[in-house]
Design a protein around this motif. Structure first.
Motif, PDB file in Angstrom:
ATOM      1  N   SER A 119       0.833  -1.203   0.000  1.00 29.35           N
ATOM      2  CA  SER A 119       0.000   0.000   0.000  1.00 29.35           C
ATOM      3  C   SER A 119       0.872   1.258   0.000  1.00 29.35           C
ATOM      4  O   SER A 119       1.997   1.248   0.474  1.00 29.35           O
ATOM      5  N   GLU A 120       0.268   2.332  -0.543  1.00 25.23           N
ATOM      6  CA  GLU A 120       1.032   3.581  -0.641  1.00 25.23           C
ATOM      7  C   GLU A 120       0.769   4.491   0.543  1.00 25.23           C
ATOM      8  O   GLU A 120       1.121   5.654   0.529  1.00 25.23           O
ATOM      9  N   TRP A 121       0.063   3.987   1.543  1.00 23.49           N
ATOM     10  CA  TRP A 121      -0.223   4.827   2.695  1.00 23.49           C
ATOM     11  C   TRP A 121       0.388   4.205   3.943  1.00 23.49           C
ATOM     12  O   TRP A 121       0.758   3.032   3.962  1.00 23.49           O
TER      13      TRP A 121
ATOM     14  N   PRO B 219      -0.347  14.105   6.822  1.00 23.60           N
ATOM     15  CA  PRO B 219       0.191  12.837   7.359  1.00 23.60           C
ATOM     16  C   PRO B 219      -0.066  12.630   8.843  1.00 23.60           C
ATOM     17  O   PRO B 219       0.049  11.510   9.338  1.00 23.60           O
ATOM     18  N   ASP B 220      -0.428  13.687   9.541  1.00 31.10           N
ATOM     19  CA  ASP B 220      -0.659  13.589  10.994  1.00 31.10           C
ATOM     20  C   ASP B 220      -2.066  13.096  11.335  1.00 31.10           C
ATOM     21  O   ASP B 220      -2.360  12.803  12.504  1.00 31.10           O
ATOM     22  N   VAL B 221      -2.958  13.008  10.370  1.00 27.83           N
ATOM     23  CA  VAL B 221      -4.368  12.687  10.662  1.00 27.83           C
ATOM     24  C   VAL B 221      -4.569  11.168  10.753  1.00 27.83           C
ATOM     25  O   VAL B 221      -4.095  10.422   9.897  1.00 27.83           O
ATOM     26  N   GLU B 222      -5.278  10.747  11.790  1.00 30.35           N
ATOM     27  CA  GLU B 222      -5.622   9.323  11.942  1.00 30.35           C
ATOM     28  C   GLU B 222      -6.911   9.072  11.152  1.00 30.35           C
ATOM     29  O   GLU B 222      -7.865   9.848  11.261  1.00 30.35           O
TER      30      GLU B 222
ATOM     31  N   LEU C  58      -7.032   7.454   0.376  1.00 27.61           N
ATOM     32  CA  LEU C  58      -6.127   7.278   1.515  1.00 27.61           C
ATOM     33  C   LEU C  58      -4.760   7.891   1.213  1.00 27.61           C
ATOM     34  O   LEU C  58      -4.184   8.623   2.034  1.00 27.61           O
ATOM     35  N   THR C  59      -4.269   7.602   0.015  1.00 31.68           N
ATOM     36  CA  THR C  59      -2.943   8.106  -0.367  1.00 31.68           C
ATOM     37  C   THR C  59      -2.933   9.635  -0.401  1.00 31.68           C
ATOM     38  O   THR C  59      -2.033  10.280   0.134  1.00 31.68           O
ATOM     39  N   ALA C  60      -3.979  10.209  -1.027  1.00 36.36           N
ATOM     40  CA  ALA C  60      -4.034  11.672  -1.163  1.00 36.36           C
ATOM     41  C   ALA C  60      -4.180  12.347   0.205  1.00 36.36           C
ATOM     42  O   ALA C  60      -3.497  13.343   0.502  1.00 36.36           O
ATOM     43  N   LEU C  61      -5.048  11.803   1.039  1.00 36.23           N
ATOM     44  CA  LEU C  61      -5.278  12.432   2.349  1.00 36.23           C
ATOM     45  C   LEU C  61      -4.011  12.365   3.200  1.00 36.23           C
ATOM     46  O   LEU C  61      -3.630  13.343   3.850  1.00 36.23           O
ATOM     47  N   GLN C  62      -3.346  11.223   3.164  1.00 37.12           N
ATOM     48  CA  GLN C  62      -2.123  11.106   3.972  1.00 37.12           C
ATOM     49  C   GLN C  62      -1.000  11.983   3.448  1.00 37.12           C
ATOM     50  O   GLN C  62      -0.193  12.484   4.225  1.00 37.12           O
ATOM     51  N   LYS C  63      -0.965  12.159   2.122  1.00 42.92           N
ATOM     52  CA  LYS C  63       0.084  13.018   1.554  1.00 42.92           C
ATOM     53  C   LYS C  63      -0.122  14.458   2.036  1.00 42.92           C
ATOM     54  O   LYS C  63       0.826  15.141   2.428  1.00 42.92           O
ATOM     55  N   ALA C  64      -1.395  14.898   2.024  1.00 40.40           N
ATOM     56  CA  ALA C  64      -1.688  16.283   2.429  1.00 40.40           C
ATOM     57  C   ALA C  64      -1.621  16.452   3.941  1.00 40.40           C
ATOM     58  O   ALA C  64      -1.196  17.496   4.447  1.00 40.40           O
TER      59      ALA C  64
ATOM     60  N   VAL D 101      -3.902   4.329   9.558  1.00 37.99           N
ATOM     61  CA  VAL D 101      -5.174   3.929   8.936  1.00 37.99           C
ATOM     62  C   VAL D 101      -5.756   2.799   9.768  1.00 37.99           C
ATOM     63  O   VAL D 101      -5.149   1.736   9.891  1.00 37.99           O
ATOM     64  N   HIS D 102      -6.912   3.043  10.337  1.00 38.21           N
ATOM     65  CA  HIS D 102      -7.531   2.062  11.224  1.00 38.21           C
ATOM     66  C   HIS D 102      -8.731   1.456  10.506  1.00 38.21           C
ATOM     67  O   HIS D 102      -9.763   2.108  10.344  1.00 38.21           O
ATOM     68  N   LEU D 103      -8.536   0.238  10.046  1.00 41.27           N
ATOM     69  CA  LEU D 103      -9.618  -0.481   9.366  1.00 41.27           C
ATOM     70  C   LEU D 103     -10.397  -1.224  10.452  1.00 41.27           C
ATOM     71  O   LEU D 103      -9.857  -2.131  11.092  1.00 41.27           O
ATOM     72  N   ILE D 104     -11.635  -0.826  10.644  1.00 42.52           N
ATOM     73  CA  ILE D 104     -12.405  -1.359  11.777  1.00 42.52           C
ATOM     74  C   ILE D 104     -13.126  -2.633  11.337  1.00 42.52           C
ATOM     75  O   ILE D 104     -14.166  -2.589  10.686  1.00 42.52           O
TER      76      ILE D 104
END
Ligand code: URA
Length: 214
Positions: free
Chosen positions: A2-4, A180-183, A172-178, A9-12
């Motif tokens: 995965s690229e993130w 990275p601190d967000v869970e 996921l990739t885009a959000l983490q790139k912008a 990333v919490h997969l519930i």
């Protein structure tokens, strides 16, 4: 691979979340059922997303004796709903955090470019002193989430968690790139985005299914 960053990333995989999500995805699920399920899953995801909220010790009296107990520390959590589909999760999250402050960010998707346009933004005061849950059922391109979180950060927001029903790998990739601190808390990571920026296999248009505007 995965690229993130999977650590954020919490997969519930909770069976109740997975069961409800399956019903939600089915095309024959009615608007009424969809609305109820989205709210219920919102509550369950928020439960996971609030696992590590800070606590403080307080002295209280039970009817039998004094004791030191735990209660939430700091200012009330803030929930930001990305309009309009975010409101489908909001009720459930508010059942868990009834005293939370609520903000709204209105993002409209341009059907040609798939870029979000901001048409409304009203956020609570003292964002820099609160933890924030940003809610939107679908993390598709990630544009709306990214822009909404920029708004939260512009007011000093730091401890930010994003809650969605379904995420696309691209989102996921885009959000983490912008940010990275967000869970990120999600009920599923689906296969891909299609050429119309819908999540596949997905559940269709979450807003239309919530409000019966198909
Ligand atoms: N928004 C939706 O409602 N559904 C998708 O599949 C993608 C974005």
């Amino acid at each position: 691979m995965s690229e993130w960053d999977n650590s954020r990333v919490h997969l519930i995989n909770h069976p109740l979340v997975q069961h409800k999500l399956t019903t939600l995805r089915k095309k024959q699920t009615t608007t009424m059922e969809f609305r109820l399920l989205a709210s219920e899953i919102g509550l369950l995801l928020a439960y996971e997303a609030t696992r590590d909220l800070p606590l403080k010790s307080v002295e209280i009296d039970t009817p039998l004796e004094p004791m030191v107990a735990q209660e939430l520390y700091g200012k009330k959590t803030c929930i930001i709903s990305i309009l309009r589909a975010g409101n489908g999760l909001l009720d459930g999250v508010l059942q868990l955090l009834p005293a939370a402050k609520v903000g709204y960010v209105g993002m409209e998707r341009d059907e040609i470019t798939h870029q979000p346009k901001l048409y409304y933004c009203k956020l609570p005061k003292a964002m820099d002193e609160r933890n924030t849950l940003v809610v939107d059922p679908m993390l598709a391109t990630g544009f709306s989430a990214i822009e909404s979180i920029h708004k939260v950060k512009a007011l000093g927001g730091k401890d930010i968690r994003f809650i969605c029903l379904l995420a696309a790998p691209e989102g996921l990739t885009a959000l983490q790139k912008a940010h990275p601190d967000v869970e990120i808390y999600t009920g599923a990571i689906d296969r891909e985005l299609d050429e119309n920026a819908y999540i596949r296999p997905g559940l269709g248009d979450a807003g239309d299914r919530l409000y019966g505007t198909l």
